[in-house]
Design an enzyme around this catalytic site. Structure first.
Site, PDB file in Angstrom:
ATOM      1  N   SER A 139       0.781  -1.178  -0.078  1.00 54.27           N
ATOM      2  CA  SER A 139      -0.086   0.044   0.003  1.00 54.27           C
ATOM      3  C   SER A 139       0.856   1.449  -0.065  1.00 54.27           C
ATOM      4  O   SER A 139       1.678   1.470  -0.740  1.00 54.27           O
ATOM      5  CB  SER A 139      -1.047  -0.068   1.274  1.00 54.27           C
ATOM      6  OG  SER A 139      -2.182   0.803   0.936  1.00 54.27           O
ATOM      7  N   GLU A 189      -9.354  -6.065  -2.969  1.00 55.45           N
ATOM      8  CA  GLU A 189      -8.875  -4.926  -2.481  1.00 55.45           C
ATOM      9  C   GLU A 189      -9.678  -4.314  -1.345  1.00 55.45           C
ATOM     10  O   GLU A 189      -9.594  -4.106  -0.084  1.00 55.45           O
ATOM     11  CB  GLU A 189      -8.521  -3.754  -3.353  1.00 55.45           C
ATOM     12  CG  GLU A 189      -7.048  -4.355  -4.171  1.00 55.45           C
ATOM     13  CD  GLU A 189      -5.774  -4.277  -3.619  1.00 55.45           C
ATOM     14  OE1 GLU A 189      -5.744  -3.916  -2.372  1.00 55.45           O
ATOM     15  OE2 GLU A 189      -5.031  -4.566  -4.000  1.00 55.45           O
ATOM     16  N   HIS A 236      -7.242  -5.740   0.820  1.00 55.88           N
ATOM     17  CA  HIS A 236      -6.241  -4.980   0.789  1.00 55.88           C
ATOM     18  C   HIS A 236      -5.604  -5.342   2.109  1.00 55.88           C
ATOM     19  O   HIS A 236      -5.969  -5.242   3.143  1.00 55.88           O
ATOM     20  CB  HIS A 236      -6.555  -3.585   0.962  1.00 55.88           C
ATOM     21  CG  HIS A 236      -5.506  -2.612   0.679  1.00 55.88           C
ATOM     22  ND1 HIS A 236      -4.581  -2.429  -0.487  1.00 55.88           N
ATOM     23  CD2 HIS A 236      -4.855  -1.489   1.602  1.00 55.88           C
ATOM     24  CE1 HIS A 236      -3.932  -1.421  -0.353  1.00 55.88           C
ATOM     25  NE2 HIS A 236      -3.940  -0.768   0.762  1.00 55.88           N
TER      26      HIS A 236
END
Length: 513
Positions: free
Chosen positions: A219, A329, A422
């Site tokens: 990320s 995600e 995610h």
């Protein structure tokens, strides 16, 4: 009596040698750590790699570490950077978050896990982990970032802290003037570079090879990896990069001027008419009132130009690349539009190209529109970014390996619908499923097998620049003409990148924002 005394010393000598060998000399002084119960891995937590960025050092480039006397006990994580108190939210339960305490501006510490070794001259490959958190949160102390399992496979694992939010990315004209570099704002990235410089100088003390370093992140950590690969300040500090769900290719970072304008307004809102006054504002007030600074700046120094421009000019630091993103995600945010509203928005946004867009992201029914909106969010935020990186890297004849994490984690309650979410891949890639809350996520043998596969791929890549190895499905090198990626899920197998046309459409039409 003398014979007994000599015999006692002879028997105890190995214990004394082992105890002494735990004391290492690094920049700043001597340190000692701990060892795992089986004696296989040595652990050093909370090693300072720069001076505390507090007081006069707030919003300055990281300074040399303050020396200490005696032996410093490095057996606990240093403070996480200034941020709001962590609390589970969305898809992230406690094991994905930093500890509740300590949290402080005094946060520039790193951690090292290294395998015990008999040959003190041997040098092991090194991985340096950079956490995510949207550049406003995160820290190296999150349980899923533990380095023991990776160290057991013959890699020195380093995790680092860096400043986030307004403490890490605050720009102001007066800060630019005082810097000596005619730039300000990228303090968090400079922290990462300072940590890598520390690794270069000190990691041999832990059995690591300073010339075989991989930077890795997820990320915002993956975006950081991307920035480090293109930053001239990071030249020579690493030779491989792992980037999980994040990059800055199709993203417009603010210019220094834009960031400085924001900093000027923030100073006014705090009633501070000078940098000295700003540095006297309590950290808690800055945390509450200055929230617009969320990441890298094209400052002309750390980032001379945009990521894409640096890559297009071939000026990036040379690396072998492993990158990818997750199937779901799950960061779409807000409620999905119904089919009619979704199609109307497509018409407004894409005009004459709306029908082509709807081929890739259809919305004939409300259910189909909801699925497409999730996919669109995934691809806009991550797919296009990491795809663009793989494309640019491969076009220059550099090796890249691309994955898609597809395992929909078993889950209960509010976590049940997030799928391959995610950050979900991190615990698999570093073999840390033992930290996952199994009451919330009842993992099974499929997960154990995937964690073994992924962590072996990651370790192989760190060691050699190639994830492939004995007993693993073959992971092909990425080819821009006929791209194949590794699907990492219930089954791990190579497959064509079927969404290439959709990603190209977004890249050419809407991703640059």
């Amino acid at each position: 009596m003398k014979i007994r005394a000599l015999l006692f010393l002879f028997i105890c000598a190995p214990l004394w040698v082992n105890a002494q060998s735990d004391v290492l000399k690094v920049e700043g002084g001597k340190i000692t750590g701990t060892v795992t119960a089986d004696g296989a891995v040595r652990v050093f937590k909370g090693i300072p790699f720069a001076a505390p960025p507090v007081g006069e050092l707030r919003w300055k480039a990281p300074q040399p570490v303050n020396a200490w006397n005696g032996v410093r006990s490095c057996n606990a994580f240093g403070a996480s950077p200034m941020q709001n108190e962590p609390a589970p939210f969305s898809m992230w339960s406690a094991e994905f978050l930093i500890p509740k305490t300590p949290i402080s501006e005094d946060c520039l510490y790193l951690n090292v896990w290294t395998q015990q070794q008999k040959d003190t001259k041997a040098r092991k490959p090194v991985i340096v982990w950079i956490y995510g958190g949207g550049f406003v949160s995160g820290g190296s102390g999150a349980p899923i970032y533990d380095g023991e399992a990776t160290a057991r496979k013959g890699v020195v694992f380093v995790s680092i802290n860096y400043r986030v939010g307004a403490f890490g990315f605050f720009a102001h004209p007066d800060l630019t003037k005082e810097s000596g570099t005619n730039a300000s704002g990228n303090f968090g990235l400079m922290d990462q570079i300072a940590a890598l410089q520390w690794v270069k100088k000190n990691i041999a003390q832990f059995g690591g090879d300073p010339d075989n370093v991989t930077i890795a992140g997820q990320s915002a950590g993956s975006m950081s990896v991307n920035c480090l690969v293109v930053s001239p300040l990071a030249k020579g500090l690493f030779n491989k990069a792992i980037a999980e769900s994040g990059a800055g290719f199709a993203r417009n970072y603010p210019s220094l001027q834009q960031a400085e304008e924001g900093g000027t307004k923030a100073a006014e809102s705090l009633g501070a008419n000078s940098i000295a006054a700003l540095r006297n504002v309590p950290a808690e007030d800055i945390l509450k009132k200055v929230q617009a600074f969320r990441g890298p700046i094209i400052d002309g120094y750390v980032l001379p130009e945009s990521v894409a421009a640096i890559y297009n000019a071939g000026k990036q630091n040379p690396v072998t690349l492993l990158t990818g993103w997750n199937e779901d995600e799950g960061l779409s945010g807000g409620n999905a539009k119904n089919a009619e509203a979704y199609r109307a928005q497509a018409e407004t946004q894409y005009g004459g190209q709306a029908q082509e867009f709807l081929k890739f992201y259809p919305g004939q029914t409300d259910e189909q529109a909801a699925i497409s909106q999730n996919k669109l969010s995934r691809d806009m935020s991550f797919g296009v970014q990491n795809y663009s990186w793989a494309q640019a890297h491969s076009r220059q004849g550099k090796k890249a390996f691309v994955y898609r994490f597809t395992r929909k984690l078993p889950a209960t309650g509010t976590y049940a619908h997030y799928g391959a979410f995610h950050t979900g891949e991190v615990a698999y890639a570093y073999d840390n499923l033992r930290f996952i809350d199994h009451q919330l996520r009842p993992l099974n043998a499929t997960d154990d097998k995937l964690a073994t596969t992924m962590s072996n791929y990651w370790v192989n890549f760190v060691k050699t620049g190639d994830p492939n190895g004995k007993g693993l499905p073959v992971w092909p090198i990425y080819d821009t003409n006929a791209p194949k990626i590794m699907l990492l899920g219930d089954q791990s197998e190579a497959a064509p990148l079927t969404d290439k046309p959709a990603l190209e459409f977004l890249l050419n039409n809407t991703a640059k924002r």
